[in-house]
Design a protein around this motif. Structure first.
Motif, PDB file in Angstrom:
ATOM      1  N   THR A   1       0.822  -1.207   0.000  1.00 36.17           N
ATOM      2  CA  THR A   1       0.000   0.000   0.000  1.00 36.17           C
ATOM      3  C   THR A   1       0.859   1.262   0.000  1.00 36.17           C
ATOM      4  O   THR A   1       0.348   2.339  -0.262  1.00 36.17           O
ATOM      5  CB  THR A   1      -0.943   0.038   1.213  1.00 36.17           C
ATOM      6  N   ARG A   2       2.125   1.126   0.288  1.00 39.78           N
ATOM      7  CA  ARG A   2       3.021   2.276   0.280  1.00 39.78           C
ATOM      8  C   ARG A   2       3.259   2.686  -1.168  1.00 39.78           C
ATOM      9  O   ARG A   2       3.443   1.846  -2.033  1.00 39.78           O
ATOM     10  CB  ARG A   2       4.346   1.879   0.940  1.00 39.78           C
ATOM     11  N   SER A   3       3.263   3.974  -1.421  1.00 42.57           N
ATOM     12  CA  SER A   3       3.485   4.438  -2.796  1.00 42.57           C
ATOM     13  C   SER A   3       4.941   4.171  -3.186  1.00 42.57           C
ATOM     14  O   SER A   3       5.810   3.974  -2.330  1.00 42.57           O
ATOM     15  CB  SER A   3       3.171   5.928  -2.914  1.00 42.57           C
ATOM     16  N   ALA A   4       5.195   4.195  -4.465  1.00 43.02           N
ATOM     17  CA  ALA A   4       6.554   3.954  -4.962  1.00 43.02           C
ATOM     18  C   ALA A   4       7.507   5.036  -4.455  1.00 43.02           C
ATOM     19  O   ALA A   4       8.663   4.760  -4.136  1.00 43.02           O
ATOM     20  CB  ALA A   4       6.564   3.900  -6.479  1.00 43.02           C
ATOM     21  N   VAL A   5       7.014   6.260  -4.339  1.00 43.48           N
ATOM     22  CA  VAL A   5       7.850   7.355  -3.852  1.00 43.48           C
ATOM     23  C   VAL A   5       8.186   7.144  -2.376  1.00 43.48           C
ATOM     24  O   VAL A   5       9.333   7.331  -1.960  1.00 43.48           O
ATOM     25  CB  VAL A   5       7.154   8.721  -4.078  1.00 43.48           C
TER      26      VAL A   5
ATOM     27  N   LYS B   1       6.865   9.967 -11.365  1.00 44.71           N
ATOM     28  CA  LYS B   1       6.192   9.172 -12.389  1.00 44.71           C
ATOM     29  C   LYS B   1       7.075   8.000 -12.818  1.00 44.71           C
ATOM     30  O   LYS B   1       6.601   6.881 -13.000  1.00 44.71           O
ATOM     31  CB  LYS B   1       5.859  10.052 -13.595  1.00 44.71           C
ATOM     32  N   ALA B   2       8.372   8.263 -12.958  1.00 46.60           N
ATOM     33  CA  ALA B   2       9.307   7.188 -13.332  1.00 46.60           C
ATOM     34  C   ALA B   2       9.361   6.112 -12.251  1.00 46.60           C
ATOM     35  O   ALA B   2       9.430   4.914 -12.563  1.00 46.60           O
ATOM     36  CB  ALA B   2      10.697   7.761 -13.573  1.00 46.60           C
ATOM     37  N   LEU B   3       9.294   6.503 -10.984  1.00 46.24           N
ATOM     38  CA  LEU B   3       9.280   5.527  -9.891  1.00 46.24           C
ATOM     39  C   LEU B   3       8.027   4.655  -9.972  1.00 46.24           C
ATOM     40  O   LEU B   3       8.104   3.436  -9.813  1.00 46.24           O
ATOM     41  CB  LEU B   3       9.334   6.228  -8.531  1.00 46.24           C
ATOM     42  N   GLU B   4       6.884   5.281 -10.214  1.00 52.07           N
ATOM     43  CA  GLU B   4       5.623   4.527 -10.323  1.00 52.07           C
ATOM     44  C   GLU B   4       5.649   3.587 -11.525  1.00 52.07           C
ATOM     45  O   GLU B   4       5.215   2.436 -11.433  1.00 52.07           O
ATOM     46  CB  GLU B   4       4.428   5.481 -10.420  1.00 52.07           C
ATOM     47  N   GLU B   5       6.151   4.069 -12.665  1.00 52.29           N
ATOM     48  CA  GLU B   5       6.238   3.224 -13.860  1.00 52.29           C
ATOM     49  C   GLU B   5       7.179   2.054 -13.633  1.00 52.29           C
ATOM     50  O   GLU B   5       6.915   0.936 -14.081  1.00 52.29           O
ATOM     51  CB  GLU B   5       6.690   4.050 -15.061  1.00 52.29           C
ATOM     52  N   ASN B   6       8.274   2.316 -12.938  1.00 53.03           N
ATOM     53  CA  ASN B   6       9.231   1.254 -12.641  1.00 53.03           C
ATOM     54  C   ASN B   6       8.597   0.203 -11.743  1.00 53.03           C
ATOM     55  O   ASN B   6       8.778  -0.995 -11.948  1.00 53.03           O
ATOM     56  CB  ASN B   6      10.485   1.832 -11.981  1.00 53.03           C
TER      57      ASN B   6
ATOM     58  N   SER C   1       5.407  -0.543 -11.585  1.00 54.30           N
ATOM     59  CA  SER C   1       4.458  -1.286 -12.413  1.00 54.30           C
ATOM     60  C   SER C   1       5.177  -2.292 -13.304  1.00 54.30           C
ATOM     61  O   SER C   1       4.731  -3.436 -13.455  1.00 54.30           O
ATOM     62  CB  SER C   1       3.648  -0.330 -13.284  1.00 54.30           C
ATOM     63  N   ARG C   2       6.292  -1.880 -13.892  1.00 55.95           N
ATOM     64  CA  ARG C   2       7.070  -2.771 -14.757  1.00 55.95           C
ATOM     65  C   ARG C   2       7.605  -3.960 -13.975  1.00 55.95           C
ATOM     66  O   ARG C   2       7.511  -5.105 -14.406  1.00 55.95           O
ATOM     67  CB  ARG C   2       8.227  -2.001 -15.397  1.00 55.95           C
ATOM     68  N   ARG C   3       8.127  -3.694 -12.785  1.00 51.12           N
ATOM     69  CA  ARG C   3       8.674  -4.780 -11.957  1.00 51.12           C
ATOM     70  C   ARG C   3       7.574  -5.725 -11.496  1.00 51.12           C
ATOM     71  O   ARG C   3       7.760  -6.932 -11.437  1.00 51.12           O
ATOM     72  CB  ARG C   3       9.425  -4.201 -10.760  1.00 51.12           C
ATOM     73  N   ALA C   4       6.396  -5.189 -11.167  1.00 53.10           N
ATOM     74  CA  ALA C   4       5.267  -6.031 -10.752  1.00 53.10           C
ATOM     75  C   ALA C   4       4.834  -6.926 -11.905  1.00 53.10           C
ATOM     76  O   ALA C   4       4.522  -8.103 -11.704  1.00 53.10           O
ATOM     77  CB  ALA C   4       4.112  -5.168 -10.268  1.00 53.10           C
TER      78      ALA C   4
END
Length: 168
Positions: free
Chosen positions: A20-24, A108-113, A115-118
């Protein structure tokens, strides 16, 4: 027992769910861990043995610092630097944390990363489950043993295999 329940029941809440913790926020936590490792290294450089967990490594000329397992850059392709001192490493980590807090494109790059890793992880899990189903449809071990016996035309008295001495 009642005092314990009375004391803590007002503070009861639901457990936080995993992921639940955000990527940031997760990135900030990892930066804080790196700063703790750096402090530990500064305290005992000879006894420091957690290199596999750190974003900084000794290299000729100082310390090589990378943004860990995140395949992102800090802008203009920056994802690896060589710094001369541990003070510069600490300053880089501080700037990186501030960058994560204030830069929308970095967030945004952290969130995309993430998602890609998931997606990669779920694909890997799906692939690891597929061979299990394949094993279940293969020939049972007993059938394989009878097939092997029927293929062997010779007897044990024919002689030892692969140059081994016969047991007497």
């Amino acid at each position: 027992m009642t005092n314990f329940l009375e004391k803590w029941s007002s503070r009861k809440s639901d457990k936080p769910k995993a992921g639940t913790r955000s990527a940031v926020d997760a990135f900030r936590v990892r930066v804080a861990e790196q700063k703790a490792y750096l402090t530990e290294f500064e305290g005992d450089a000879a006894g420091f043995n957690k290199w596999r967990s750190t974003w900084f490594q000794r290299v000729p000329g100082g310390f090589g610092v990378t943004i860990g397992r995140d395949s992102i850059d800090a802008g203009q392709g920056l994802n690896y630097v060589v710094l001369e001192t541990t003070a510069q490493v600490a300053e880089f980590l501080d700037d990186l944390a501030q960058h994560a807090d204030n830069d929308g494109s970095f967030q945004k790059a952290l969130e995309e990363n993430r998602s890609r890793r998931a997606a990669l992880l779920s694909t890997a899990k799906a692939k690891s489950k597929a061979p299990a189903a394949k094993v279940a449809t293969s020939k049972p071990a007993a059938a394989k043993a009878t097939d092997a016996k029927s293929v062997s035309h010779g007897t044990e008295a024919d002689g030892p295999k692969r140059g081994r001495k016969a047991k007497v």
